[in-house]
Motif scaffolding. Structure first.
Motif, PDB file in Angstrom:
ATOM      1  N   GLU A 128      44.228  22.377  11.252  1.00 48.98           N
ATOM      2  CA  GLU A 128      43.760  23.769  11.298  1.00 48.98           C
ATOM      3  C   GLU A 128      44.337  24.547  10.119  1.00 48.98           C
ATOM      4  O   GLU A 128      45.541  24.515   9.875  1.00 48.98           O
ATOM      5  CB  GLU A 128      44.192  24.438  12.602  1.00 48.98           C
ATOM      6  N   GLU A 180      38.648  24.030  10.581  1.00 46.63           N
ATOM      7  CA  GLU A 180      39.178  22.781  11.149  1.00 46.63           C
ATOM      8  C   GLU A 180      38.687  21.580  10.347  1.00 46.63           C
ATOM      9  O   GLU A 180      37.515  21.528   9.967  1.00 46.63           O
ATOM     10  CB  GLU A 180      38.697  22.619  12.592  1.00 46.63           C
ATOM     11  N   VAL A 224      43.022  16.692  14.022  1.00 46.47           N
ATOM     12  CA  VAL A 224      42.439  18.003  13.707  1.00 46.47           C
ATOM     13  C   VAL A 224      43.482  18.797  12.931  1.00 46.47           C
ATOM     14  O   VAL A 224      44.578  19.059  13.439  1.00 46.47           O
ATOM     15  CB  VAL A 224      42.090  18.808  14.984  1.00 46.47           C
TER      16      VAL A 224
END
Lengths: 140, 140
Positions: A80, B3, A78
């Motif tokens: 961000e 994300e 993931v």
């Protein structure tokens, strides 16, 4: 010195192709929140995938060096990104790994291999936001 | 906060697949000099492609803002990696852009758009080796 070459061609709108000699071309566009259609890889996806795949390949080097019996390896990443006063900036890339190994001893060695990979992975090292790696192992 | 999620699955040897929901899976391996077969994208290629494609998409944002008549855009990227005392490290990513625009005035504006893109491109900003961008424009 190793060199890696890619070539970008703008198609139309926010769509482009990325070529790399001898490999299938890659269809890319902006992520949906910035006007892309969501069916093409975004540069942000590619960055996450570059870090995640480089961590696996670097881990495999240490798995081989440490003679670990590795049965399976899968991970999820993931990345961000957030809007800052300087523009959009990546905040972190987290990679959660699940690995199956042959023995309890290999579970311990696998943790060391993953730590080594985190330190030596060249793509992670090229990224200036934190790359956070976690590893869960199981025997079998 | 946005994300970006990818998932890696190890196949065998140095081969892996990278998935990203709703997009075609990407076949990845090490570059040939590190044991890969050269027919799959390497993480190093993906990093170069991520920077290069993000630069185009960021440029398109400024092209739109500055109302530049952009007819064509293509670029070539070269990422250089070398062995250092800390391991393999990227030294630079150079991106050479060729753009076709509507007028001499747009040529000048295009140079500004590319400079802005260089400063604001989030993937370039996430990379800690120098990203060097050059732009050649022509009218037509």
């Amino acid at each position: 010195m190793s060199e890696y070459r890619t070539a970008v061609t703008w198609k139309s709108g926010q769509e482009l192709d990325v070529a790399c000699e001898g490999k299938p071309a890659l269809a890319v566009s902006s992520p949906p929140e910035f006007g892309g259609n969501g069916e093409r890889w975004s540069p942000e996806d590619l960055l996450a995938g570059a870090v995640e795949s480089c961590l696996l390949l670097t881990t495999l080097y240490f798995v081989d060096q440490m003679k670990i019996g590795l049965a399976s390896y899968a991970s999820e990443a993931v990345a961000e990104m957030k809007r800052t006063s300087e523009g959009l900036r990546f905040q972190s890339i987290r990679v959660a790994i699940e690995a199956g190994v042959s023995s309890a001893e290999d579970e311990e060695k696998m943790q060391k291999a993953a730590s080594q990979a985190e330190a030596f992975c060249p793509v992670s090292a090229a990224v200036n936001c934190p790359v956070e790696v976690s590893l869960a192992t199981r025997v079998g």
